[in-house]
Design a protein around this motif. Structure first.
Motif, PDB file in Angstrom:
ATOM      1  N   ILE A 304       0.841  -1.205   0.000  1.00  0.00           N
ATOM      2  CA  ILE A 304       0.000   0.000   0.000  1.00  0.00           C
ATOM      3  C   ILE A 304       0.873   1.251   0.000  1.00  0.00           C
ATOM      4  O   ILE A 304       0.774   2.109  -0.880  1.00  0.00           O
ATOM      5  N   PHE A 305       1.730   1.341   1.019  1.00  0.00           N
ATOM      6  CA  PHE A 305       2.560   2.533   1.189  1.00  0.00           C
ATOM      7  C   PHE A 305       3.891   2.320   0.468  1.00  0.00           C
ATOM      8  O   PHE A 305       4.936   2.089   1.102  1.00  0.00           O
ATOM      9  N   ASP A 306       3.813   2.371  -0.850  1.00  0.00           N
ATOM     10  CA  ASP A 306       5.002   2.141  -1.662  1.00  0.00           C
ATOM     11  C   ASP A 306       5.850   3.418  -1.763  1.00  0.00           C
ATOM     12  O   ASP A 306       5.702   4.318  -0.921  1.00  0.00           O
ATOM     13  N   ASP A 307       6.693   3.450  -2.741  1.00  0.00           N
ATOM     14  CA  ASP A 307       7.552   4.628  -2.935  1.00  0.00           C
ATOM     15  C   ASP A 307       8.443   4.887  -1.717  1.00  0.00           C
ATOM     16  O   ASP A 307       8.785   6.032  -1.405  1.00  0.00           O
ATOM     17  N   GLY A 308       8.766   3.809  -0.979  1.00  0.00           N
ATOM     18  CA  GLY A 308       9.679   3.916   0.156  1.00  0.00           C
ATOM     19  C   GLY A 308       9.053   4.393   1.448  1.00  0.00           C
ATOM     20  O   GLY A 308       9.750   4.505   2.469  1.00  0.00           O
ATOM     21  N   TYR A 313       9.123   4.327   7.357  1.00  0.00           N
ATOM     22  CA  TYR A 313       8.358   4.264   8.607  1.00  0.00           C
ATOM     23  C   TYR A 313       8.944   3.202   9.539  1.00  0.00           C
ATOM     24  O   TYR A 313       9.146   3.442  10.735  1.00  0.00           O
ATOM     25  N   VAL A 314       9.225   2.028   8.968  1.00  0.00           N
ATOM     26  CA  VAL A 314       9.791   0.930   9.764  1.00  0.00           C
ATOM     27  C   VAL A 314      11.142   1.337  10.349  1.00  0.00           C
ATOM     28  O   VAL A 314      11.450   1.046  11.517  1.00  0.00           O
ATOM     29  N   LEU A 351       4.284  10.779   6.966  1.00  0.00           N
ATOM     30  CA  LEU A 351       5.228  10.332   5.942  1.00  0.00           C
ATOM     31  C   LEU A 351       4.531  10.146   4.598  1.00  0.00           C
ATOM     32  O   LEU A 351       5.059  10.537   3.542  1.00  0.00           O
ATOM     33  N   ALA A 352       3.338   9.534   4.637  1.00  0.00           N
ATOM     34  CA  ALA A 352       2.608   9.269   3.400  1.00  0.00           C
ATOM     35  C   ALA A 352       2.199  10.565   2.707  1.00  0.00           C
ATOM     36  O   ALA A 352       2.323  10.711   1.481  1.00  0.00           O
ATOM     37  N   PHE A 361      -2.929   6.320  -2.076  1.00  0.00           N
ATOM     38  CA  PHE A 361      -2.162   5.081  -1.892  1.00  0.00           C
ATOM     39  C   PHE A 361      -3.047   3.844  -1.998  1.00  0.00           C
ATOM     40  O   PHE A 361      -2.557   2.746  -2.280  1.00  0.00           O
ATOM     41  N   PHE A 362      -4.346   3.990  -1.786  1.00  0.00           N
ATOM     42  CA  PHE A 362      -5.250   2.838  -1.718  1.00  0.00           C
ATOM     43  C   PHE A 362      -5.942   2.544  -3.054  1.00  0.00           C
ATOM     44  O   PHE A 362      -6.660   1.551  -3.167  1.00  0.00           O
TER      45      PHE A 362
END
Length: 608
Positions: A304-308, A313-314, A351-352, A361-362
């Motif tokens: 979902i939350f691509d583009d890094g 976040y992790v 961040l998103a 993103f969805f």
């Protein structure tokens, strides 16, 4: 031609094997069964991959098994606490459980990276080489000794239990010697992993030495089985108000599927006439627990939350990520067959939105929607997270139940925290309900810890177990050129006796039923008249038998050294080695017949 016990490479001595005697101790009590009788309390610790807890009872009976609730100061009330532990930047223990989660979550980001936060660390002992000096990686990438992490976790549970017992006993201080401790482990764990837990318990102060009888290692599916067999059927989910119990029907056979956070353990039991349990199939299973669902969930969020975005976040906000994963772990065990709504935390949202409007993103993913600050995951998508675990559990059950000797099995019992999930239960029922009754206790996450109390009070309630592997010892025998490898030929320094080394002497075979009250006695005599000790090297394999210990598929389990200081009788000395294979831990007693001195043999599984 006699057998010779091969010495360890560093000790140039040997023993000649004279005979093997099987003794059935019909009247003698099991070695460990005296523990509870000399204790005032039995405390069982369910040290789980995801969550841990304990229960306790008076050793004199099981009428009242007391459980503890956790997290009230943080707004929770759960029968277990997260198996998370926190050390500060100086590697000193600070918090465990909910306290560790909350403390870590509230640390400033620059400080959090200096602290050591561990979770899911129990899995480090599964399916790997376990040694006493192994290290574990914390969330910040730094490492600490695994023994320190496990010992401090057990020390916390011990201190918490002692305080709880004191409060329940009108502030009477309980002497640790008055407690029998029971620690549960997966049945599919290696001997080294089980011994590591005993070593951690010693380091934590639960016991004073490695041979202490104040600690019992209990197998998780066995403990769950002991609890379930004494429940009335009304104690299971959606099974009505039937008062009958499994233990009241001798001959009933059932499968226990212990679904934990890390591993899934499967075993098969039969109720005996005396309400004891007989194991019918060797313990099996794998790393298919609830954490696999978490991993699939995390992978979906990376999609979902691509583009890094997710990777950043992790890396940058581990404390907030941990809180999100923790909340998801509650959702995955929901009893509702409906979509799941998860709060999207502030740092992830920020961040998103640096990249684009978060709702965008969805648009490219199926199974999730943005709903005004919440992330909705459809029920079908949630089910997809379970596919790996469920596929393996069902395949393993079909393999076991398809064997002719399992024809009388009538029930499948689902236990463990992961069994709380309606998705898991539905899939097992769909696969097996036409032929088997599928039961799950009302509190599946407590079946193990409560059953472990029962096991601590009466360890001989499991009368026999199936050996999961073939076990044997490194021996020698008189060299025979017709059958022995010339490279294994050795000559005794004393009198030129020619023998073959590195031979595998089978002690118990894979799939063999071993009674817990059965002692196998092996008698040895020395090859060298002046030797003062010998070393026993134990091996295991999944093969039915082997000729040499260095064959492919054989694994050195551990070794022990037995002293024989009196050399007056030379080769006429005898050493008796009595081994009990049916226990949850390897127990052996060596007796030097010449001096009539006995000692408990502690096989070192952690140094090989």
């Amino acid at each position: 031609m006699g057998w010779l016990l091969a010495a360890a490479r560093a000790v140039s001595v040997s023993f000649q094997f004279d005979s093997c005697i099987r003794l059935q101790l019909h009247c003698a009590p099991l070695l460990l069964s005296v523990m509870a009788s000399s204790s005032l309390f039995v405390v069982s610790i369910d040290f789980g991959t995801s969550y841990s807890g304990y229960c306790f009872s008076l050793a004199s009976g099981t009428d009242q098994i007391r459980q503890v609730f956790w997290g009230m100061e943080h707004g929770y009330k759960t029968p277990k606490t997260p198996t998370c532990i926190l050390f500060d930047q100086n590697q000193e223990f600070k918090k465990f459980g909910y306290d560790a989660v909350m403390k870590y979550k509230n640390l400033p980001p620059n400080e959090a990276h200096q602290w050591y936060f561990f979770q899911n660390f129990k899995m480090s002992l599964y399916n790997t080489k376990v040694t006493s000096d192994m290290r574990l990686e914390a969330s910040n990438g730094k490492t600490l000794p695994a023994l320190l992490v496990f010992a401090e976790s057990l020390r916390y549970m011990e201190q918490h239990a002692l305080k709880t017992i004191q409060e329940a006993s009108f502030n009477t201080v309980c002497d640790p010697e008055e407690i029998t401790w029971v620690i549960t482990v997966p049945a599919i764990w290696s001997a080294a992993a089980r011994q590591f837990m005993r070593l951690a318990a010693k380091e934590a102060g639960l016991i004073s030495d490695m041979t202490s009888e104040k600690l019992i290692i209990a197998l998780e599916p066995e403990a769950a089985s002991l609890w379930c067999k004494q429940l009335p059927q009304e104690g299971f989910l959606a099974e009505g108000s039937d008062k009958r119990k499994f233990e009241d029907s001798p001959g009933i056979q059932y499968v226990v599927v212990d679904c934990g956070g890390g591993t899934v353990d499967i075993t098969v039991h039969e109720i005996q006439e005396n309400r004891c349990l007989k194991e019918l199939h060797k313990a099996s299973g794998g790393g298919w627990g609830g954490n696999r669902v978490d991993e699939n969930f995390s992978a979906f969020f990376r999609e979902i939350f691509d583009d890094g975005v997710w990777d950043e976040y992790v890396k940058s906000y581990p404390t907030e990520l941990q809180q999100m994963m923790y909340n998801f772990s509650f959702q995955k065990c929901s009893a509702e067959r409906e979509a799941v709504y998860l709060h999207c935390y502030y740092k992830l949202t920020r961040l998103a939105e640096k990249k684009k409007d978060i709702s965008h993103f969805f648009k490219k993913v199926k199974g999730a929607m943005w709903c005004d600050g919440m992330i909705m995951i459809t029920y079908e998508k949630m089910k997809s997270f379970f596919e790996y675990s469920i596929k393996n559990i069902i395949a393993a059950l079909r393999e076991i139940l398809g064997k002719p000797e399992m024809a009388k099995v009538q029930y499948i019992l689902l236990v463990g925290g992961f069994a709380s999930s309606v998705i898991l239960r539905d899939e097992v029922k769909q696969a097996f309900s036409e032929k088997y009754h599928i039961f799950c206790p009302v509190e599946p996450q407590l079946a193990i810890v409560k059953g472990a109390v029962l096991f601590g009070i009466n360890p001989k309630i499991v009368t026999s177990r199936i050996s999961a592997r073939t076990y044997g010892v490194d021996v020698c025998r008189a060299f025979d050129a017709a059958i022995h490898d010339i490279r294994k030929r050795r000559v005794s320094k004393a009198d030129g006796y020619v023998y073959c080394t590195d031979l595998f002497r089978k002690l118990v075979g894979i799939g063999e039923s071993v009674n817990i009250n059965e002692v196998v006695q092996y008698i040895f005599t020395p090859v060298e008249p002046d030797q003062t000790s010998t070393s026993f090297a134990f091996y295991s394999t999944e093969k039915q038998d082997a000729q040499y210990v260095d064959e492919e598929g054989l694994e050195l389990l551990g070794s022990c050294t037995v002293p024989m200081p009196n050399t007056e009788l030379g080769r006429k000395r005898k050493l008796n080695l009595d081994i009990k294979f049916g226990l949850t831990e390897f127990k052996a007693t060596a007796t030097d017949v010449t001096s009539n001195q006995s000692r408990t043999v502690m096989i070192d599984f952690l140094s090989v």
